[in-house]
Design an enzyme around this catalytic site. Structure first.
Site, PDB file in Angstrom:
ATOM      1  N   LYS A 193       2.505  10.472  -0.581  1.00 17.75           N
ATOM      2  CA  LYS A 193       1.615  10.854   0.695  1.00 17.75           C
ATOM      3  C   LYS A 193       2.387  11.858   1.570  1.00 17.75           C
ATOM      4  O   LYS A 193       2.060  11.701   2.854  1.00 17.75           O
ATOM      5  CB  LYS A 193       1.077   9.675   1.109  1.00 17.75           C
ATOM      6  CG  LYS A 193       0.221   8.794   0.134  1.00 17.75           C
ATOM      7  CD  LYS A 193      -0.525   7.720   0.912  1.00 17.75           C
ATOM      8  CE  LYS A 193      -2.300   7.934   1.165  1.00 17.75           C
ATOM      9  NZ  LYS A 193      -3.022   6.999   1.354  1.00 17.75           N
TER      10      LYS A 193
ATOM     11  N   ASP B  68       0.831  -1.282  -0.066  1.00 15.65           N
ATOM     12  CA  ASP B  68      -0.077  -0.060   0.018  1.00 15.65           C
ATOM     13  C   ASP B  68       0.642   1.186   0.106  1.00 15.65           C
ATOM     14  O   ASP B  68       0.583   2.369   0.551  1.00 15.65           O
ATOM     15  CB  ASP B  68      -1.033   0.082   1.088  1.00 15.65           C
ATOM     16  CG  ASP B  68      -1.833  -1.279   1.203  1.00 15.65           C
ATOM     17  OD1 ASP B  68      -2.352  -1.886   0.342  1.00 15.65           O
ATOM     18  OD2 ASP B  68      -2.158  -1.646   2.305  1.00 15.65           O
ATOM     19  N   GLU B  69       1.988   1.268  -0.550  1.00 19.97           N
ATOM     20  CA  GLU B  69       3.003   2.257  -0.543  1.00 19.97           C
ATOM     21  C   GLU B  69       2.596   3.521  -1.638  1.00 19.97           C
ATOM     22  O   GLU B  69       3.044   4.595  -1.975  1.00 19.97           O
ATOM     23  CB  GLU B  69       4.319   1.975  -0.700  1.00 19.97           C
ATOM     24  CG  GLU B  69       5.046   1.179   0.496  1.00 19.97           C
ATOM     25  CD  GLU B  69       4.743  -0.393   0.006  1.00 19.97           C
ATOM     26  OE1 GLU B  69       4.064  -0.680  -0.910  1.00 19.97           O
ATOM     27  OE2 GLU B  69       5.429  -1.170   0.642  1.00 19.97           O
TER      28      GLU B  69
ATOM     29  N   GLN C 269       2.111  -6.052  -2.908  1.00 20.05           N
ATOM     30  CA  GLN C 269       2.739  -5.921  -1.390  1.00 20.05           C
ATOM     31  C   GLN C 269       3.846  -5.328  -1.235  1.00 20.05           C
ATOM     32  O   GLN C 269       4.371  -4.162  -1.970  1.00 20.05           O
ATOM     33  CB  GLN C 269       2.782  -7.296  -1.219  1.00 20.05           C
ATOM     34  CG  GLN C 269       1.348  -7.931  -1.029  1.00 20.05           C
ATOM     35  CD  GLN C 269       0.963  -8.833  -2.400  1.00 20.05           C
ATOM     36  OE1 GLN C 269       1.687  -9.254  -3.028  1.00 20.05           O
ATOM     37  NE2 GLN C 269      -0.366  -8.291  -2.812  1.00 20.05           N
TER      38      GLN C 269
ATOM     39  N   THR D 110      -8.459  -3.649  -1.333  1.00 21.05           N
ATOM     40  CA  THR D 110      -9.029  -4.952  -1.407  1.00 21.05           C
ATOM     41  C   THR D 110      -9.904  -5.303  -0.314  1.00 21.05           C
ATOM     42  O   THR D 110     -11.084  -6.003  -0.812  1.00 21.05           O
ATOM     43  CB  THR D 110      -7.879  -5.881  -1.509  1.00 21.05           C
ATOM     44  OG1 THR D 110      -6.911  -5.518  -2.345  1.00 21.05           O
ATOM     45  CG2 THR D 110      -8.263  -7.191  -1.660  1.00 21.05           C
TER      46      THR D 110
ATOM     47  N   ARG E 266     -10.413  -2.816   5.097  1.00 28.20           N
ATOM     48  CA  ARG E 266     -10.114  -2.898   6.388  1.00 28.20           C
ATOM     49  C   ARG E 266      -9.277  -1.447   6.720  1.00 28.20           C
ATOM     50  O   ARG E 266      -8.531  -0.875   5.855  1.00 28.20           O
ATOM     51  CB  ARG E 266      -9.052  -3.756   6.606  1.00 28.20           C
ATOM     52  CG  ARG E 266      -9.621  -5.198   6.963  1.00 28.20           C
ATOM     53  CD  ARG E 266      -8.887  -6.215   7.089  1.00 28.20           C
ATOM     54  NE  ARG E 266      -7.817  -6.461   5.952  1.00 28.20           N
ATOM     55  CZ  ARG E 266      -7.093  -7.480   6.211  1.00 28.20           C
ATOM     56  NH1 ARG E 266      -6.720  -8.218   7.264  1.00 28.20           N
ATOM     57  NH2 ARG E 266      -6.050  -7.658   4.941  1.00 28.20           N
TER      58      ARG E 266
ATOM     59  N   LYS F 227       2.491   2.389  -5.066  1.00 28.42           N
ATOM     60  CA  LYS F 227       2.981   1.930  -6.085  1.00 28.42           C
ATOM     61  C   LYS F 227       2.159   2.078  -7.481  1.00 28.42           C
ATOM     62  O   LYS F 227       2.856   2.566  -8.556  1.00 28.42           O
ATOM     63  CB  LYS F 227       3.408   0.241  -6.059  1.00 28.42           C
ATOM     64  CG  LYS F 227       4.463  -0.212  -4.899  1.00 28.42           C
ATOM     65  CD  LYS F 227       4.658  -1.457  -4.870  1.00 28.42           C
ATOM     66  CE  LYS F 227       3.457  -2.408  -4.493  1.00 28.42           C
ATOM     67  NZ  LYS F 227       2.940  -2.041  -3.019  1.00 28.42           N
ATOM     68  N   GLY F 228       0.962   1.778  -7.495  1.00 28.75           N
ATOM     69  CA  GLY F 228       0.251   2.051  -8.782  1.00 28.75           C
ATOM     70  C   GLY F 228       0.147   3.368  -9.327  1.00 28.75           C
ATOM     71  O   GLY F 228       0.324   3.705 -10.397  1.00 28.75           O
TER      72      GLY F 228
ATOM     73  N   GLY G 116      -4.216  -4.307  -4.444  1.00 24.65           N
ATOM     74  CA  GLY G 116      -5.258  -3.460  -4.845  1.00 24.65           C
ATOM     75  C   GLY G 116      -4.408  -1.885  -5.161  1.00 24.65           C
ATOM     76  O   GLY G 116      -3.740  -1.387  -4.339  1.00 24.65           O
ATOM     77  N   HIS G 117      -4.482  -1.468  -6.548  1.00 24.81           N
ATOM     78  CA  HIS G 117      -4.025  -0.514  -6.770  1.00 24.81           C
ATOM     79  C   HIS G 117      -5.172   0.515  -7.196  1.00 24.81           C
ATOM     80  O   HIS G 117      -5.885   0.264  -7.875  1.00 24.81           O
ATOM     81  CB  HIS G 117      -3.101  -0.504  -7.955  1.00 24.81           C
ATOM     82  CG  HIS G 117      -1.655  -1.113  -7.900  1.00 24.81           C
ATOM     83  ND1 HIS G 117      -0.964  -1.583  -8.694  1.00 24.81           N
ATOM     84  CD2 HIS G 117      -1.094  -1.318  -6.452  1.00 24.81           C
ATOM     85  CE1 HIS G 117       0.136  -2.225  -8.176  1.00 24.81           C
ATOM     86  NE2 HIS G 117       0.159  -2.243  -6.851  1.00 24.81           N
ATOM     87  N   THR G 118      -5.003   1.799  -6.878  1.00 20.05           N
ATOM     88  CA  THR G 118      -6.193   2.681  -6.924  1.00 20.05           C
ATOM     89  C   THR G 118      -5.301   3.693  -7.955  1.00 20.05           C
ATOM     90  O   THR G 118      -4.431   4.353  -7.516  1.00 20.05           O
ATOM     91  CB  THR G 118      -6.464   3.367  -5.996  1.00 20.05           C
ATOM     92  OG1 THR G 118      -7.308   2.355  -5.015  1.00 20.05           O
ATOM     93  CG2 THR G 118      -7.662   4.294  -6.265  1.00 20.05           C
TER      94      THR G 118
HETATM   95  P1  IMP Z   1      -2.453 -12.773   1.817  1.00 16.71           P
HETATM   96  O1  IMP Z   1      -1.662 -12.066   1.095  1.00 16.71           O
HETATM   97  O2  IMP Z   1      -3.932 -12.555   1.616  1.00 16.71           O
HETATM   98  O3  IMP Z   1      -2.312 -14.327   2.236  1.00 16.71           O
HETATM   99  O4  IMP Z   1      -2.506 -12.091   3.459  1.00 16.71           O
HETATM  100  C1  IMP Z   1      -1.085 -12.098   4.128  1.00 16.71           C
HETATM  101  C2  IMP Z   1      -0.943 -10.544   4.841  1.00 16.71           C
HETATM  102  O5  IMP Z   1      -0.349  -9.767   3.716  1.00 16.71           O
HETATM  103  C3  IMP Z   1      -2.103 -10.081   5.273  1.00 16.71           C
HETATM  104  O6  IMP Z   1      -1.393  -9.537   6.445  1.00 16.71           O
HETATM  105  C4  IMP Z   1      -2.457  -9.019   4.268  1.00 16.71           C
HETATM  106  O7  IMP Z   1      -3.133  -8.031   4.993  1.00 16.71           O
HETATM  107  C5  IMP Z   1      -1.189  -8.787   3.682  1.00 16.71           C
HETATM  108  N1  IMP Z   1      -1.567  -8.259   2.505  1.00 16.71           N
HETATM  109  C6  IMP Z   1      -1.725  -9.055   1.411  1.00 16.71           C
HETATM  110  N2  IMP Z   1      -1.669  -8.297   0.017  1.00 16.71           N
HETATM  111  C7  IMP Z   1      -1.582  -6.950   0.730  1.00 16.71           C
HETATM  112  C8  IMP Z   1      -1.625  -5.621  -0.015  1.00 16.71           C
HETATM  113  O8  IMP Z   1      -1.559  -5.551  -1.341  1.00 16.71           O
HETATM  114  N3  IMP Z   1      -1.539  -4.708   0.586  1.00 16.71           N
HETATM  115  C9  IMP Z   1      -1.363  -4.598   2.011  1.00 16.71           C
HETATM  116  N4  IMP Z   1      -1.238  -5.768   2.645  1.00 16.71           N
HETATM  117  C10 IMP Z   1      -1.307  -7.017   1.840  1.00 16.71           C
END
Ligand code: IMP
Length: 411
Positions: A325, A13-14, A218, A294, A297, A16-17, A40-42
């Protein structure tokens, strides 16, 4: 010709998108190398918000190629929505190419993600998108690849293996075979127009001298090897995998750019030394609109952590940085930056294998009211200078808003 790998330095969530969208003016091709719909990239384009989970955001440049590499895991239902949204907005996706070797997130992978997370004593807080179970199937050699789906190969062995896995959670639990059949049928039709050997394609383009951007999802601390294990995702998010996950030689990569927020966030469980539960954490959450693309949360928020960034530089071989940001820090009188951890009476400057007992050691810098005013304002420059001096890495881009025009290139 340049090949640049772009990675997240923190817990994802840095932004990157947004950085990729900005950089794409200088690139011909963007290829994503790992992860799936957990990302998730916005991207805001012509006033419209696009949310991408699989498709590299470079797809918005119609004359450039967007590639989903072999290292990815694909949820066809989510991908279908992305393609449809693009089509509705005038993007025909003829510039999208999907690796025949990428793996498919099957319905039972999502079922397993739920079951496994429920059974865990220490929750990971996964996105429940079936990512971990899909990579498990891949490594266990019972996965279903794009090729298998499109060519209608016999996947009964994969389903059998899945059945055995879900049964271990209870005799009355089974996979939905009819649901799987329906999913395979519609996914086959969805994928067909885009499938090819993307490794071959990329290597041809490199030979032609094209500029290639390799997109990581990620972040470094979610990497299966280098992250805060076990609170990590199930793929290699760091730059080494940019080559493997796309099927190019590592010697082709010229530059590695790390993307970091001007502060830190994390979703899901696991250590986070600079997390702030007070007013400043709340400020970052609200002003930064820190809610997951995504899962929706609320993200945990805290100060910038230079120990993490130094580590990200080491394990990725960063050659430059993009900081996003910066505007979110506006209004803070002082901005704290973690420069080390205190542990057992001593100070550590490297990421430990366990964060237990680690307390952040902060330095305070002056805050700012406005980030940009003709150019970056003095205290922002000070902040970025502090980061550069500590990391001995050049900051190439600074971003202070969601629009394309709210990014500047630094000399
Ligand atoms: P998973 O990738 O769904 O198995 O989740 C494993 C961990 O990585 C959890 O703490 C998720 O919240 C985190 N995570 C997975 N994808 C992302 C992302 O794109 N951004 C931030 N956290 C992520």
């Amino acid at each position: 010709m340049v090949v640049l790998a772009l990675v997240g330095c923190q817990w994802g969530d840095e932004g990157k998108g947004k950085i990729i969208d900005y950089l794409m003016k200088d690139f011909d091709i963007v290829a994503r190398y790992q992860g799936g719909s957990n990302a998730g990239h916005t991207v805001v384009y012509s006033g419209k918000k696009f949310r991408f989970h699989h498709i590299p955001s470079g797809i918005l440049y119609k004359d450039k190629m967007a590639i989903m590499g072999n290292g990815m895991v694909i949820d066809c239902d989510v991908l279908k929505n992305e393609i449809e949204e693009l089509r509705e907005n005038g993007f025909n996706c003829k510039n999208l190419f999907i690796s025949d070797r990428a793996h498919i997130v099957m319905p039972y992978h999502k079922q397993m993600d739920e079951l496994e997370e429920r059974a865990r004593e220490k929750k990971i807080g996964t996105t429940k998108r079936g990512i971990g179970p899909c990579y498990t199937s891949k490594v266990e050699r019972s996965g279903v690849r794009v090729y298998d789906l499109v060519n209608n190969t016999d996947i009964s062995g994969a389903i059998e293996a899945a059945e055995n896995r879900v049964k271990s959670f209870g005799d009355n639990i089974s996979v939905d075979r009819e649901g799987i059949e329906r999913y395979c049928k519609k996914s086959r039709d969805l994928l067909k127009p885009y499938v090819c050997d993307t490794s071959l394609l990329l290597n041809e383009k490199i030979e032609e001298g094209k500029n290639l951007l390799l997109e990581g999802a990620q972040g470094t601390l979610l990497d299966i090897d280098h992250g805060t294990y076990p609170f990590v995702t199930s793929s290699t998010t760091t730059a080494g995998n940019a080559a493997t996950g796309c099927g190019i030689g590592p010697n082709h990569i010229d530059e590695v750019m790390g993307v970091t927020k001007a502060y830190t966030t994390r979703v899901g469980e696991g250590p986070f030394p600079t997390e702030d539960h007070g007013d400043e954490g709340k400020h970052l959450l609200e002003k930064g609109a820190e809610y997951g693309t995504t899962t929706g949360r609320a993200r945990r928020c805290g100060y910038l952590d230079m120990v993490i960034l130094r580590y990200a530089k080491r394990v990725n071989g960063l050659t430059s940085l993009a900081v996003t940001k910066l505007d979110v820090l506006e209004g803070m009188k002082k901005v704290k930056v973690c420069i080390a951890y205190e542990k057992d009476g001593g100070e550590i400057k490297e990421i430990p294998v366990s964060f237990e007992g680690c307390k952040p050691v902060y330095e305070e810098l002056d805050g700012w009211e406005k980030t940009f005013d003709i150019s970056l304002t003095p205290n922002v420059r000070e902040y970025l200078g502090f980061m550069e001096d500590t990391l001995k890495t050049k900051i190439r881009l600074a971003s202070f808003g969601s629009g394309r025009e709210e990014t500047i290139e630094l000399e």
